[in-house]
Design a protein around this motif. Structure first.
Motif, PDB file in Angstrom:
ATOM      1  N   LEU A  11       0.996  -1.142  -0.068  1.00 50.67           N
ATOM      2  CA  LEU A  11      -0.029   0.101   0.046  1.00 50.67           C
ATOM      3  C   LEU A  11       0.847   1.377   0.128  1.00 50.67           C
ATOM      4  O   LEU A  11       0.703   2.101   0.821  1.00 50.67           O
ATOM      5  CB  LEU A  11      -0.956  -0.007   1.403  1.00 50.67           C
ATOM      6  N   GLY A  12       1.812   1.357  -1.048  1.00 53.97           N
ATOM      7  CA  GLY A  12       2.469   2.506  -1.062  1.00 53.97           C
ATOM      8  C   GLY A  12       1.937   3.529  -1.759  1.00 53.97           C
ATOM      9  O   GLY A  12       0.795   3.500  -1.889  1.00 53.97           O
ATOM     10  N   GLY A  15      -0.152   1.398  -4.783  1.00 47.56           N
ATOM     11  CA  GLY A  15      -0.893   0.715  -3.994  1.00 47.56           C
ATOM     12  C   GLY A  15      -2.155   1.267  -3.565  1.00 47.56           C
ATOM     13  O   GLY A  15      -3.011   0.525  -3.250  1.00 47.56           O
ATOM     14  N   SER A  37       4.597  -1.446   6.453  1.00 45.54           N
ATOM     15  CA  SER A  37       4.527  -0.469   7.236  1.00 45.54           C
ATOM     16  C   SER A  37       3.339  -0.254   8.150  1.00 45.54           C
ATOM     17  O   SER A  37       2.137  -0.439   7.653  1.00 45.54           O
ATOM     18  CB  SER A  37       4.613   1.078   6.379  1.00 45.54           C
ATOM     19  N   VAL A  57       2.801 -11.604   4.258  1.00 46.38           N
ATOM     20  CA  VAL A  57       1.906 -12.324   3.255  1.00 46.38           C
ATOM     21  C   VAL A  57       1.334 -13.710   3.672  1.00 46.38           C
ATOM     22  O   VAL A  57       0.107 -14.210   3.461  1.00 46.38           O
ATOM     23  CB  VAL A  57       2.694 -12.724   2.072  1.00 46.38           C
ATOM     24  N   SER A  72       0.956  -5.225  -5.422  1.00 48.64           N
ATOM     25  CA  SER A  72       1.457  -3.697  -5.852  1.00 48.64           C
ATOM     26  C   SER A  72       2.554  -3.355  -4.873  1.00 48.64           C
ATOM     27  O   SER A  72       2.757  -2.003  -4.381  1.00 48.64           O
ATOM     28  CB  SER A  72       0.417  -2.646  -5.714  1.00 48.64           C
ATOM     29  N   SER A  73       3.483  -4.355  -4.719  1.00 49.02           N
ATOM     30  CA  SER A  73       4.638  -3.972  -3.766  1.00 49.02           C
ATOM     31  C   SER A  73       5.722  -3.756  -4.997  1.00 49.02           C
ATOM     32  O   SER A  73       5.524  -3.875  -6.311  1.00 49.02           O
ATOM     33  CB  SER A  73       4.971  -5.158  -3.013  1.00 49.02           C
ATOM     34  N   PRO A  74       7.135  -3.388  -4.433  1.00 47.07           N
ATOM     35  CA  PRO A  74       7.950  -2.811  -5.569  1.00 47.07           C
ATOM     36  C   PRO A  74       8.526  -4.248  -6.659  1.00 47.07           C
ATOM     37  O   PRO A  74       8.090  -5.304  -6.359  1.00 47.07           O
ATOM     38  CB  PRO A  74       9.310  -2.780  -4.756  1.00 47.07           C
ATOM     39  N   THR A  77       9.774  -7.480  -6.001  1.00 47.93           N
ATOM     40  CA  THR A  77       9.066  -8.514  -5.197  1.00 47.93           C
ATOM     41  C   THR A  77       8.072  -9.308  -6.074  1.00 47.93           C
ATOM     42  O   THR A  77       7.447 -10.357  -5.628  1.00 47.93           O
ATOM     43  CB  THR A  77       8.343  -8.076  -3.894  1.00 47.93           C
ATOM     44  N   LEU A  81       6.281 -13.300  -5.167  1.00 45.09           N
ATOM     45  CA  LEU A  81       4.864 -12.901  -4.725  1.00 45.09           C
ATOM     46  C   LEU A  81       3.867 -13.649  -5.508  1.00 45.09           C
ATOM     47  O   LEU A  81       3.054 -14.268  -5.062  1.00 45.09           O
ATOM     48  CB  LEU A  81       4.696 -11.527  -4.087  1.00 45.09           C
ATOM     49  N   LEU A 124      -1.990  -0.659 -17.403  1.00 44.24           N
ATOM     50  CA  LEU A 124      -3.010   0.355 -17.254  1.00 44.24           C
ATOM     51  C   LEU A 124      -3.516   1.084 -18.398  1.00 44.24           C
ATOM     52  O   LEU A 124      -4.704   1.428 -18.713  1.00 44.24           O
ATOM     53  CB  LEU A 124      -2.398   1.512 -16.320  1.00 44.24           C
ATOM     54  N   ARG A 158       9.211  11.191  -8.948  1.00 41.40           N
ATOM     55  CA  ARG A 158       9.843  10.219  -7.776  1.00 41.40           C
ATOM     56  C   ARG A 158      11.197   9.656  -8.424  1.00 41.40           C
ATOM     57  O   ARG A 158      10.829   8.984  -9.379  1.00 41.40           O
ATOM     58  CB  ARG A 158       8.858   9.090  -7.388  1.00 41.40           C
ATOM     59  N   ARG A 160      13.612   6.840  -8.514  1.00 38.73           N
ATOM     60  CA  ARG A 160      13.880   5.775  -7.837  1.00 38.73           C
ATOM     61  C   ARG A 160      15.196   5.067  -7.591  1.00 38.73           C
ATOM     62  O   ARG A 160      15.733   5.390  -8.460  1.00 38.73           O
ATOM     63  CB  ARG A 160      12.915   4.611  -8.642  1.00 38.73           C
ATOM     64  N   GLU A 163      15.185   0.813  -9.453  1.00 37.08           N
ATOM     65  CA  GLU A 163      15.089   0.538 -10.712  1.00 37.08           C
ATOM     66  C   GLU A 163      15.312   1.762 -11.639  1.00 37.08           C
ATOM     67  O   GLU A 163      15.203   2.827 -11.139  1.00 37.08           O
ATOM     68  CB  GLU A 163      13.829  -0.012 -11.285  1.00 37.08           C
TER      69      GLU A 163
HETATM   70  N1  LIG Z   1       0.284   1.279 -12.946  1.00 35.28           N
HETATM   71  C1  LIG Z   1       0.664   2.565 -12.670  1.00 35.28           C
HETATM   72  O1  LIG Z   1       0.465   3.327 -13.399  1.00 35.28           O
HETATM   73  C2  LIG Z   1       1.779   2.329 -11.875  1.00 35.28           C
HETATM   74  C3  LIG Z   1       2.232   3.736 -11.110  1.00 35.28           C
HETATM   75  C4  LIG Z   1       3.187   3.586 -10.112  1.00 35.28           C
HETATM   76  C5  LIG Z   1       3.686   2.474  -9.660  1.00 35.28           C
HETATM   77  N2  LIG Z   1       3.118   1.224 -10.303  1.00 35.28           N
HETATM   78  C6  LIG Z   1       3.683   0.106  -9.780  1.00 35.28           C
HETATM   79  O2  LIG Z   1       3.021  -0.319  -8.588  1.00 35.28           O
HETATM   80  C7  LIG Z   1       3.990  -0.986  -7.744  1.00 35.28           C
HETATM   81  C8  LIG Z   1       4.280  -0.085  -6.395  1.00 35.28           C
HETATM   82  O3  LIG Z   1       4.767   0.999  -6.617  1.00 35.28           O
HETATM   83  P1  LIG Z   1       4.711   2.077  -5.447  1.00 35.28           P
HETATM   84  O4  LIG Z   1       4.977   3.366  -6.197  1.00 35.28           O
HETATM   85  O5  LIG Z   1       3.481   2.129  -4.744  1.00 35.28           O
HETATM   86  O6  LIG Z   1       6.015   1.777  -4.623  1.00 35.28           O
HETATM   87  P2  LIG Z   1       6.075   2.257  -3.002  1.00 35.28           P
HETATM   88  O7  LIG Z   1       7.738   2.109  -2.912  1.00 35.28           O
HETATM   89  O8  LIG Z   1       5.507   3.600  -2.840  1.00 35.28           O
HETATM   90  O9  LIG Z   1       5.357   1.285  -2.220  1.00 35.28           O
HETATM   91  C9  LIG Z   1       5.427   0.074  -2.041  1.00 35.28           C
HETATM   92  C10 LIG Z   1       4.889  -0.802  -0.756  1.00 35.28           C
HETATM   93  O10 LIG Z   1       4.818  -2.207  -0.858  1.00 35.28           O
HETATM   94  C11 LIG Z   1       5.277  -2.144   0.574  1.00 35.28           C
HETATM   95  N3  LIG Z   1       5.971  -3.745   0.451  1.00 35.28           N
HETATM   96  C12 LIG Z   1       7.326  -4.049   0.064  1.00 35.28           C
HETATM   97  N4  LIG Z   1       7.539  -5.239   0.104  1.00 35.28           N
HETATM   98  C13 LIG Z   1       6.036  -5.972   0.694  1.00 35.28           C
HETATM   99  C14 LIG Z   1       6.080  -7.321   0.983  1.00 35.28           C
HETATM  100  N5  LIG Z   1       6.545  -8.358   1.033  1.00 35.28           N
HETATM  101  N6  LIG Z   1       4.583  -7.388   1.527  1.00 35.28           N
HETATM  102  C15 LIG Z   1       3.756  -6.402   1.747  1.00 35.28           C
HETATM  103  N7  LIG Z   1       4.351  -4.996   1.375  1.00 35.28           N
HETATM  104  C16 LIG Z   1       5.579  -4.779   0.811  1.00 35.28           C
HETATM  105  C17 LIG Z   1       6.310  -1.331   1.048  1.00 35.28           C
HETATM  106  O11 LIG Z   1       6.049  -1.178   2.622  1.00 35.28           O
HETATM  107  C18 LIG Z   1       5.591   0.021   0.480  1.00 35.28           C
HETATM  108  O12 LIG Z   1       4.599   0.480   1.234  1.00 35.28           O
HETATM  109  C19 LIG Z   1       5.179  -1.151  -8.637  1.00 35.28           C
HETATM  110  O13 LIG Z   1       5.349  -2.180  -9.209  1.00 35.28           O
HETATM  111  C20 LIG Z   1       5.085   0.029  -9.665  1.00 35.28           C
HETATM  112  O14 LIG Z   1       5.769  -0.261 -10.836  1.00 35.28           O
HETATM  113  C21 LIG Z   1       2.310   1.284 -11.179  1.00 35.28           C
END
Ligand SMILES: NC(=O)c1ccc[n+]([C@@H]2O[C@H](COP(=O)([O-])OP(=O)(O)OC[C@H]3O[C@@H](n4cnc5c(N)ncnc54)[C@H](O)[C@@H]3O)[C@@H](O)[C@H]2O)c1
Length: 357
Positions: A11-12, A15, A37, A57, A72-74, A77, A81, A124, A158, A160, A163
């Motif tokens: 839920l970043g 997410g 978190s 998980v 929706s984790s990095p 992962t 996952l 998307l 942002r 990163r 990546e």
């Molecule tokens: N479709 C889109 O437009 C779009 C836009 C941005 C990001 N994304 C993708 O979404 C994903 C997440 O991106 P983000 O920007 O939210 O990243 P982020 O780093 O802000 O958030 C990732 C979250 O995942 C959590 N996390 C990490 N490992 C975990 C685990 N094993 N179990 C539970 N939680 C875990 C972290 O604590 C963090 O809160 C990435 O794959 C990114 O490429 C897609």
């Protein structure tokens, strides 16, 4: 339609949006989420009534009554996952990029098919109403023969650390272009530069070349003064521009073109037409909600997602080739000769047809 019981992992920044969409969709029962978190876990339980937040998980898989998992984790992962979720017999929606290499993408695709699971990748833009309209314009021949496409996905955003701009942004542009054209490139070339962090490209210029002379060029950067999200398509009859930053009127079709003529004299050799600009009415529905709803439909009706694992693999194949080119100063890297994903796609087709029969 029955309500699909979903658990969201991660839920970043993104997410949270994904979780919000599933929470709001009537065909979904957002049962659980999993987040490292503690403060985000607390925020989820506070904002989304009835949702239980887990720290791991394993705890979510044993404690929550879910049938589908949204990851929706990095990016790093995704492979472990998705694998874990498929092995536990959940349907899966994973954010882009599907995986970080072709080998993992192929393995997950086969695993999903073998276990008859829905496996969808978060491309998307394939769910964006304007992209759908552009695809129709291309496939119906309204734009004529497609000459070239270019996209820009840049802003001061942002930066990163795990990546580069290629893997972070290009899945959107590549999946959009493949979806609109319906064909795959034969080679790719990419050049980029790392200015802020060693070895992590902030800016990438990626070119795709197709068999039928179509070219596509993708400019990616998180180091730019403008937030730009545009796609320009130049055809032999018309041209189109999609501006995703615009609040309204995101699509403009230019009835303009240049055509070679049967020349009588030099001045008549090429005819350039500057015609009207049309702004079609396109649905303003939120693409992320449409994408989440598509996943729910696939789970409830046991149908194959538009952006399935084979589609995820196609994109990862191009990303991997582009990364190789990037590391070798932009040499073209061929994509011919690997028909594995076509074969896998056909296997998946057969598998879904058999399930529906
Ligand atoms: N479709 C889109 O437009 C779009 C836009 C941005 C990001 N994304 C993708 O979404 C994903 C997440 O991106 P983000 O920007 O939210 O990243 P982020 O780093 O802000 O958030 C990732 C979250 O995942 C959590 N996390 C990490 N490992 C975990 C685990 N094993 N179990 C539970 N939680 C875990 C972290 O604590 C963090 O809160 C990435 O794959 C990114 O490429 C897609």
């Amino acid at each position: 339609m029955r309500r699909v019981r979903v658990g969201v992992i991660g839920l970043g920044a993104w997410g949270w949006n994904v979780g919000r969409c599933f929470y709001e969709l009537p065909d979904c029962e957002l049962v659980a989420c999993c987040e490292l978190s503690e403060s985000r876990r607390n925020a989820a339980e506070k904002n989304w009534s009835g949702v239980r937040a887990y720290a791991t998980v394993d705890e979510m898989f044993t404690g929550a009554d879910i049938e589908a998992v949204v990851i929706s984790s990095p990016a790093v992962t995704h492979y472990p996952l998705v694998r874990k979720s498929l092995l536990a017999d959940y349907d899966v929606f994973v954010e882009k990029p599907f995986t970080l290499n072709v080998e993992h993408a192929e393995e997950l695709m086969h695993l999903g098919t073998a276990r008859s699971r829905v496996l969808m990748v978060g491309h998307l833009l394939e769910y964006h109403p304007v992209v759908e309209e552009l695809r129709n314009l291309i496939q119906s021949g309204e734009l004529g023969d497609i000459y070239y496409i270019y996209t820009q996905r840049v802003n001061l955003g942002r930066i990163r650390g795990d990546e580069n701009a290629l893997w972070s942004f290009a899945p959107h542009d590549i999946s959009q272009i493949l979806y609109m054209l319906g064909v795959d490139p034969v080679d790719v070339s990419a050049r980029g530069q790392s200015f802020i962090q060693k070895g992590i490209e902030d800016v990438v210029f990626l070119s795709l070349f197709f068999d039928n002379r179509i070219m596509a060029h993708i400019h990616l950067s998180w180091l730019d003064p403008h937030k730009t999200r545009t796609t320009t398509i130049v055809g032999s009859k018309r041209m189109a521009v999609f501006d995703d930053v615009a609040v309204t009127e995101k699509l403009r079709i230019y009835d303009s073109c240049a055509t070679p003529q049967q020349a009588r004299s030099y001045g008549e050799a090429i005819q350039v037409r500057f015609g009207d600009i049309r702004i079609p009415r396109v649905s303003a529905a939120e693409p992320l909600k449409l994408e989440c709803q598509h996943f729910l439909n696939c789970v409830a009706n046991r149908t194959r997602p538009r952006s399935d694992a084979a589609d995820g693999l196609r994109v990862v194949r191009i990303l991997e080739a582009a990364q190789r080119s990037l590391e070798q100063d932009g040499i073209p890297v061929g994509l011919r000769g690997n028909d594995e994903y076509h074969a896998a796609s056909e296997r998946a087709d057969r598998c879904w047809s058999a399930l529906r029969a």
